[in-house]
Structures are given as structure tokens and as C-alpha cells.
Design a protein around this motif. Structure first.
Motif, short mmCIF file in Angstrom:
data_model
loop_
_atom_site.label_atom_id
_atom_site.label_comp_id
_atom_site.label_asym_id
_atom_site.label_seq_id
_atom_site.Cartn_x
_atom_site.Cartn_y
_atom_site.Cartn_z
N ASP A 295 0.84 -1.20 0.00
CA ASP A 295 0.00 0.00 0.00
C ASP A 295 0.87 1.26 0.00
OD1 ASP A 295 -2.28 -1.53 0.05
OD2 ASP A 295 -2.61 -1.31 2.21
N GLY A 296 1.89 1.25 0.85
CA GLY A 296 2.78 2.41 0.91
C GLY A 296 3.57 2.59 -0.37
N VAL A 297 4.04 1.48 -0.95
CA VAL A 297 4.78 1.57 -2.21
C VAL A 297 3.89 2.18 -3.29
CG1 VAL A 297 5.78 0.18 -4.08
CG2 VAL A 297 6.39 -0.30 -1.70
N CYS A 332 3.06 0.21 8.22
CA CYS A 332 4.35 0.73 7.76
C CYS A 332 4.40 2.24 7.90
CB CYS A 332 4.56 0.34 6.29
SG CYS A 332 4.58 -1.43 6.00
N LEU A 333 5.56 2.75 8.25
CA LEU A 333 5.76 4.17 8.44
C LEU A 333 6.38 4.79 7.19
CD1 LEU A 333 5.96 6.77 10.20
CD2 LEU A 333 8.24 5.96 10.88
N ALA A 334 5.76 5.82 6.69
CA ALA A 334 6.34 6.65 5.63
C ALA A 334 6.75 7.99 6.23
CB ALA A 334 5.35 6.87 4.49
N VAL A 335 7.92 8.47 5.86
CA VAL A 335 8.40 9.78 6.29
C VAL A 335 8.53 10.66 5.05
CG1 VAL A 335 10.28 11.08 7.33
CG2 VAL A 335 9.59 8.89 8.32
N VAL A 336 7.97 11.85 5.14
CA VAL A 336 7.98 12.79 4.03
C VAL A 336 8.69 14.06 4.48
CG1 VAL A 336 6.56 13.99 2.32
CG2 VAL A 336 5.75 11.84 3.33
N ALA A 337 9.60 14.56 3.64
CA ALA A 337 10.28 15.82 3.93
C ALA A 337 9.90 16.84 2.87
CB ALA A 337 11.79 15.61 3.94
N TYR A 338 9.73 18.09 3.31
CA TYR A 338 9.33 19.18 2.41
C TYR A 338 10.30 20.35 2.57
CZ TYR A 338 4.74 16.85 3.02
OH TYR A 338 3.71 15.95 3.11
N GLU A 339 10.48 21.08 1.49
CA GLU A 339 11.13 22.37 1.59
C GLU A 339 10.12 23.38 2.12
OE1 GLU A 339 14.51 22.79 -1.83
OE2 GLU A 339 12.44 23.15 -2.44
#
Length: 516
Positions: A295-297, A332-339
Motif C-alpha cells: 500500500d505504501g509503495v 508501515c511508516l512513511a516519512v515525508v520531507a518538504y522544503e
């Protein structure tokens, strides 16, 4: 060099600044003892004073005439600090005092012309040369085959730390020995960033990034390092190579690609010109939960292919999430980084794909520990655990099969924990990164070498690349030969013979020794 970033020498028997060493949390130590039978190693790490090295096998006086006597170093400590890289196998060997492959001499040139002169002298003396940046290789990239040579020189590029910026073109020309944190501080002072932050960031160098086709954690936004390079200067055994005189060119094949990823086997990269990005005001991080890894993929693929893309997308599998992530009730953990701040359109896609927002804390926790992995690995070794990593990449359609093949191979070979995550994403595919933790056996080096051989075969059998960003070194040389085929392997060997006729540059790295 900026005063705030004068580099502390790396721990000789481990990673990084000794002042930043970590200890295992009691809960993790208890888990390792109970689940894996981890016990403190029977043999303590030797001390530097306990390691004896023979005198250099050749007279380095000619090198002193080139760089000055103060930049030719033959002490045991200097030579040991330039022995191999920082893989787990490297560290286990050096902790046991096995430094038979230490270089005879460490030479620290101060200019491109001095590098040329050193290569000429070593060619005439038949002495192997190992270009040395931050010493962060984890694939045997600093362990040459010295058979047939009169000795080995470690060519430390630390003095090649020049910095010149072109704000109009938004490029910077950087010396190969410039450390990544120093480059970022100098660029930030003028409002720019490379945006290249691999886990080795603290000690890695600009030349090392280019020589290994490094990929940073924010590659979604900024690209891999090889994509940032617009020009190169290289010292070869036959003279200087200057490549890249325009942003794009139709003047034949892009020969910069010969040296990007060449790992010091074709020449010594002395200067790199890179494109820059405006530095963001800050980076923001959020965490998301997905019920399953597939699902995360699927969510990451939607963003990578259709956008919008943030600075980073990272997805841990169920096992990595359970051991290292926040309490997520499984999944499952997803980590998202933003400017600058979260992007609502990105979050809308994640929600529509079945993601549950977890707020800022999981992402902030990841950001705080993003460069701590190698320090934790040292603590695991100190406790008697074995910890190592495997990384690869493939197209989206092949990702499930590759994930299962690698995980199954590791579980069959290593009795321990196997944790995985997606580390880099592209419109056409993604990179998979696995961490293995188990108890150190009687011969952990041989145990891992057998496991590594099996997992390399599994990667190639499932259609993955033998390396996404760690390079080839010696660990992946056989896999590279299979991946690119005999015709292209012979082509690379022909290029090496043309640029390095005596074969002195990092022999046996990337390409098996060519007796022809």
C-alpha cells in the motif's frame, strides 16, 4: 575552512567523531540478548599502540620532492587511518588488528599538478595509488589488490578544498577534498545548497560523491550527485582531462560519465563543478501510516510518477517500523520531507492512497537521527551484534519480486532481524535498502561474505542493480561483470588501459585485475 566545521579525525576503529558515539538503549540491548543471543565479544578491540606495521616497502623521498616532506606520512597511525573503509567487515578486521593491507605511505597533495606528478612517479616506480577522500566506502572501495606492485600509496585529497561560486549560472566549482558539511556552510552563506545529504554526509567529500555516483536522502527533489555534476577535472596517469564546457552538449557521448562512478580506477577527480539550488528557509517533516508495505509503495509511486514531489519520500516495511518506528498498531511508516513546509497537494495524494497522518513527530525523530546509523552500528559491534546493509534498485513493476528475493536470501543466510525500506524514488522505479542485525558468530567475516555472495545473486536474479548508491568496490565487482556483460566489461578495461597503462590506480576495484 570555516572555523565552525574544522573536522575531528574519524574514529580509527569505527565511524565518525568519537564525541558523538552512542550507547545502545537498555531496551534494545535486552531485545538483542533475548531474541538473538547477542553477547559481548570475547576479544576486545586492539589499541593503536598494539598494532605494529613494517616499514614502507619503498623509499618515498621522491614523493617528498613533489609535495613537501610534511605531506608524506609514514607513521603507523596515519597508515592505519587510511586502511580500507568503514564497512562492518572492514571494522571487524581492523578491531582485531588485521591491517596487513595498510598503505605504505600517505601522501597529501596540494594541487592538481601535484596529483599528476605523483601519478607519474608512481607509474615509473610501479606503486599502486588509492585516492582517499573521507574514507567512508562500505564496499571495499579502498582495499586494492596490491599483487605485482612495489607498494601502495594512499592519496589523501584533503588539501584540495577550493571553493568558487558562479551565482549567475548557479554553479560552484569545488575541490575534490572539500568535506560535504563545509561545502554546505559555504553555499548557505550565499543562499544556496547542493541538497545532497547521504548518511555519510558528516565525513564524505565532493570527489567521493562524484567517484561513487552518490545519492542523497533528498534525491527526489535535488537529484543524485551525478545529476548535479556539470563539469569535472581529472588527473590521469597520462595527463589532465577537463570535461563539461556547457550545460548541455551534442558533441559526442557525455564522457563525464566515464569518471562518475569510476571509483578512482581511471583517474583522480580533483575538481567538480555542480549546479546549485536556492536554499530553503527550513525543512519540514511528517509521518504517515500505511496498512501494508505494498500500500505504501503504491502511494510513493503515485507521487513519483504524477507529482507533486516533496524533498524526500521514505517508506519502512512492517519489520523496520515495528523495531524502530513509532507506535502505529502495525503497518508501515512513511516519512515525508518538504522544503519550507508541508504541501497540501502531497498530503491529499497520501490520504487518497490510504495513508493515515501521524503528525510531525515521526518525521522529526527521523531527521534528528538521520546521520546516526553508522554510530549505532559501532555500538552494536561493541555489544557483540553484527550489523550490515544491502541496497539495490529496480523498476516499479519488479519491486515486489526484488524485495521478496532479497529478504528471503538474507533470512536464509543470516539468523537475525532483516529490516527494509524504500529509500529513493523515481518516476520509473525505486531503491530498496535492507539492514541486517544478528549475533556475531565465531567467524562473522566469513559468515557475512557467504551471505553477501548469496544476496548479490538474488539481486541479479530478480532483475535488480548490484548497487544503487554504495558503489562497486570489491564487494560488487563480480556482480557488475554480470550486470553489464562481457562486452562492456572489456570496453571499460580498454578505457582503463588507455588512461592508466600501468594499472596503478586502485587496482582490483570496480574491475577485476586485468592481466592483459
Amino acid at each position: 575552512m570555516p572555523h565552525s566545521l574544522r573536522m575531528t579525525p574519524m574514529r580509527w576503529s569505527g565511524w565518525g567523531d568519537p564525541a558523538h558515539a552512542v550507547s545502545l538503549p537498555p531496551r534494545l540491548r535486552a531485545l538483542l540478548e533475548d531474541a538473538l543471543g547477542v553477547r559481548p565479544p570475547e576479544r576486545p578491540t586492539v589499541t593503536l599502540d598494539e598494532i605494529g606495521l613494517p616499514a614502507p616497502g619503498f623509499d618515498p623521498v621522491g614523493l617528498g620532492a613533489i609535495v613537501g616532506e610534511g605531506y608524506v606520512r609514514t607513521s603507523a597511525e596515519d597508515r592505519i587511518r587510511h586502511t580500507r573503509g568503514k564497512s562492518t567487515v572492514d571494522l571487524l578486521r581492523i578491531r582485531a588488528g588485521a591491517v596487513h593491507d595498510a598503505p605504505d605511505v600517505v601522501v597529501v597533495p596540494g594541487s592538481h599538478d601535484e596529483v599528476l606528478a605523483i601519478l607519474d612517479w608512481c607509474t615509473r616506480q610501479r606503486i599502486a595509488v588509492v585516492p582517499f577522500g573521507g574514507g567512508t566506502s562500505v564496499v571495499g572501495g579502498l582495499a586494492p589488490n596490491r599483487t605485482g606492485f612495489a607498494g601502495v600509496v594512499a592519496l589523501d585529497l584533503a588539501r584540495l578544498d577550493t571553493f568558487e561560486i558562479d551565482p549567475v549560472s548557479r554553479t560552484a566549482t569545488l575541490g575534490a577534498g572539500l568535506r560535504a558539511p563545509v561545502a554546505e556552510e559555504l553555499l548557505a552563506a550565499q543562499g544556496f545548497t547542493l541538497g545532497h545529504f547521504p548518511q555519510s554526509f558528516e565525513y564524505a567529500t565532493i570527489g567521493g560523491f562524484a567517484a561513487t555516483r552518490s545519492s542523497g536522502q533528498y534525491s527526489v527533489r535535488y537529484g543524485r550527485f551525478d545529476e548535479l555534476v556539470v563539469a569535472l577535472r581529472v588527473a590521469t596517469a597520462r595527463g589532465t582531462v577537463d570535461l563539461g564546457r556547457a550545460p548541455r552538449s551534442g558533441a559526442g557521448p557525455d564522457l563525464r560519465q566515464l569518471f562518475l562512478g569510476s571509483e578512482g580506477t581511471l583517474g583522480v577527480i580533483t575538481e567538480v563543478t555542480v549546479r546549485l539550488h536556492r536554499a530553503p528557509t527550513r525543512y519540514a517533516y511528517t509521518g504517515w501510516r500505511f496498512g501494508t508495505f505494498p500500500d505504501g509503495v503504491a502511494a510513493l509511486r503515485r507521487l513519483a510518477q504524477d507529482g507533486p514531489v516533496p524533498a524526500m519520500l521514505r517508506l519502512s516495511d512492517e519489520y523496520e517500523t515495528a523495531l524502530t518506528g513509532p507506535t502505529t498498531d502495525g503497518g508501515c511508516l512513511a516519512v515525508v520531507a518538504y522544503e519550507d513546509g508541508p504541501v497540501p497537494a502531497v498530503e491529499a495524494v497520501l490520504r487518497d492512497a490510504g495513508g493515515t497522518p501521524l503528525g510531525e513527530r515521526p518525521g522529526q525523530d527521523w531527521a534528528r537521527g538521520r546521520f546516526q546509523g553508522p554510530y549505532l552500528r559501532d555500538a552494536l559491534l561493541d555489544a557483540g551484534a553484527f550489523a550490515e546493509t544491502v541496497e539495490t534498485a529496480t523498476f516499479w513493476s519488479g519491486l515486489p519480486a526484488l524485495y521478496e528475493a532479497v529478504r528471503s536470501s538474507l533470512l536464509e543466510s543470516v539468523p537475525g532481524f532483516v529490516l527494509g525500506h524504500v529509500s529513493h524514488v523515481y518516476p520509473t522505479g525505486a531503491s530498496l535498502y535492507f539492514t541486517i542485525v544478528c549475533a556475531q558468530g565465531p567467524d562473522p567475516v566469513s559468515q557475512w561474505q557467504q551471505a553477501k555472495q548469496a544476496v548479490n545473486a538474488a539481486i541479479l536474479g530478480a532483475g535488480g542493480t548490484i548497487s544503487h548508491h554504495h558503489g562497486v568496490g570489491t564487494d560488487h565487482a563480480a556482480g557488475l561483470a554480470e550486470e553489464i556483460g562481457p562486452l562492456m566489461l572489456d570496453t571499460l578495461r580498454s578505457v582503463k588501459r588507455q588512461l592508466d597503462p600501468a594499472g596503478i590506480l586502485n587496482p582490483g576495484i570496480l574491475l577485476a585485475r586485468d592481466s592483459g
